[in-house]
Design an enzyme around this catalytic site. Structure first.
Site, PDB file in Angstrom:
ATOM      1  N   TYR A 188     -61.950-101.450  71.893  1.00 31.12           N
ATOM      2  CA  TYR A 188     -62.092-102.663  72.690  1.00 31.12           C
ATOM      3  C   TYR A 188     -63.535-103.117  72.731  1.00 31.12           C
ATOM      4  CZ  TYR A 188     -64.185-100.197  76.689  1.00 31.12           C
ATOM      5  OH  TYR A 188     -65.026 -99.491  77.499  1.00 31.12           O
ATOM      6  N   LYS A 215     -66.052 -97.095  70.522  1.00 35.44           N
ATOM      7  CA  LYS A 215     -65.636 -97.726  71.786  1.00 35.44           C
ATOM      8  C   LYS A 215     -64.107 -97.763  71.872  1.00 35.44           C
ATOM      9  CE  LYS A 215     -66.974-101.611  74.726  1.00 35.44           C
ATOM     10  NZ  LYS A 215     -67.283-100.842  75.922  1.00 35.44           N
ATOM     11  N   GLU A 219     -75.029 -91.041  79.920  1.00 36.37           N
ATOM     12  CA  GLU A 219     -74.919 -92.444  80.336  1.00 36.37           C
ATOM     13  C   GLU A 219     -74.065 -92.497  81.593  1.00 36.37           C
ATOM     14  OE1 GLU A 219     -72.853 -94.475  77.127  1.00 36.37           O
ATOM     15  OE2 GLU A 219     -71.566 -92.738  76.834  1.00 36.37           O
ATOM     16  N   LEU A 261     -72.368 -94.238  73.975  1.00 33.79           N
ATOM     17  CA  LEU A 261     -72.035 -95.498  73.311  1.00 33.79           C
ATOM     18  C   LEU A 261     -73.339 -96.255  73.038  1.00 33.79           C
ATOM     19  CD1 LEU A 261     -69.691 -97.485  72.509  1.00 33.79           C
ATOM     20  CD2 LEU A 261     -70.198 -98.644  74.658  1.00 33.79           C
TER      21      LEU A 261
END
Ligand code: PMP
Length: 288
Positions: free
Chosen positions: A37, A152, A184, A208
């Site tokens: 996505y 992702k 993260e 990511l």
């Protein structure tokens, strides 16, 4: 912005009302999270960093061997049409591509399936999000995700649990930690400012590669502000004067408290304010 139920959702070449949009229960995105996505910010009806998001979508699809017959220009037009139809001024555009529909089987026949494509929009305050002025509070939690966080995918359960845990603990988000190093947050990249150095974890399979992260590094370079990309231990972060997060729909969010301890003096720092200003200035100048 159209009233929620009148909004349109794009599914496989057609626009449906939100109520009528549907996919098969045998879709591998539903059964296996076999899908990728993208989320792009929409400001003044325009998509922010559209090309970068499209490039990352294609990269994610390639990494999973999803069939890709997307034309960049067509995809752009569909998203713009949806934004217009939904009268969206500020918010986000969500795109999901799954491997497609098949009898449930762990083994999938690459190339024989036709991807499912879903696109919808959501209204959200981005430029005037109160958190970007006030700052947010976070807590550290173990990073329980699979090891290919650079792709992702829609396998977001660990992030969703981590975010919910943070809210239940009375803070805003969770920072995912692995072997004493910070990766993260549940849906954003992290930066620290320490002894005048601005540092963010280097790209790897552990995080990511955020579009906002890379745009910000570029914008800062243009303004003679260097950002170092290297591993950051939890201890290092705890001594930072300023900490901030980046994401497509949060832009640059200051962190004022980690695990109940103030960052700096507990107020949004001057350097973060400068970086927020640079980011918004550059983004606005890129929009039509
Ligand atoms: N890390 C994770 C785990 C995320 O989910 C996101 C947002 N999708 C980000 C970082 C930020 O990426 P971007 O700037 O491309 O929104």
């Amino acid at each position: 912005m159209l009233e929620t139920n009148s909004q349109k959702v794009y599914v496989n070449g057609q626009f449906f009302s939100k109520k009528e949009a549907s996919i098969s229960v045998f879709d591998r995105g539903f059964l296996f999270s076999d899908s990728v996505y993208e989320v792009s910010a929409v400001i003044g009806g325009d998509l922010v960093d559209w090309q970068e998001h499209f490039a990352r979508l294609i990269r994610s699809m390639d990494k999973l061997n999803l069939v890709n017959n997307f034309q960049e220009e067509d995809f752009y037009k569909i998203q713009k049409k949806l934004i217009k139809e939904n009268e969206l001024n500020e918010g986000l555009c969500y795109v999901q591509v799954t491997r497609g529909v098949a009898e449930r089987d762990f083994n999938f026949a690459t190339n024989s399936l036709s991807p499912t494509v879903v696109i919808f929009t959501q209204e959200k305050l981005i430029l005037s999000n109160p958190a970007s002025k006030k700052g947010i509070k976070i807590i550290t939690v173990p990073d329980d995700r699979w090891r290919r966080r650079d792709i992702k995918t829609t396998q977001l359960l660990a992030q969703s649990l981590a975010k919910t845990y943070a809210i239940q603990k009375g803070v805003d988000d969770s920072l995912l930690v692995q072997d004493g190093f910070i990766n993260e947050c549940s849906s954003s990249n992290v930066f620290i400012i320490k002894e005048k150095n601005i540092i963010t974890p280097n790209l790897s399979n552990d995080i990511l590669g955020g579009i906002t992260r890379s745009s910000l590094i570029k914008f800062c370079k243009k303004n003679n502000i260097e950002i170092k990309e290297q591993k950051i231990s939890v201890d290092d972060m705890m001594g930072a004067q300023e900490v901030f997060l980046t994401s497509s729909t949060g832009f640059v969010l200051p962190v004022i408290d980690i695990d109940g301890r103030q960052v700096g003096n507990g107020l949004v720092g001057d350097k973060v304010k400068e970086i927020q200003r640079i980011y918004i200035e550059q983004i606005k100048s890129k929009l039509s």
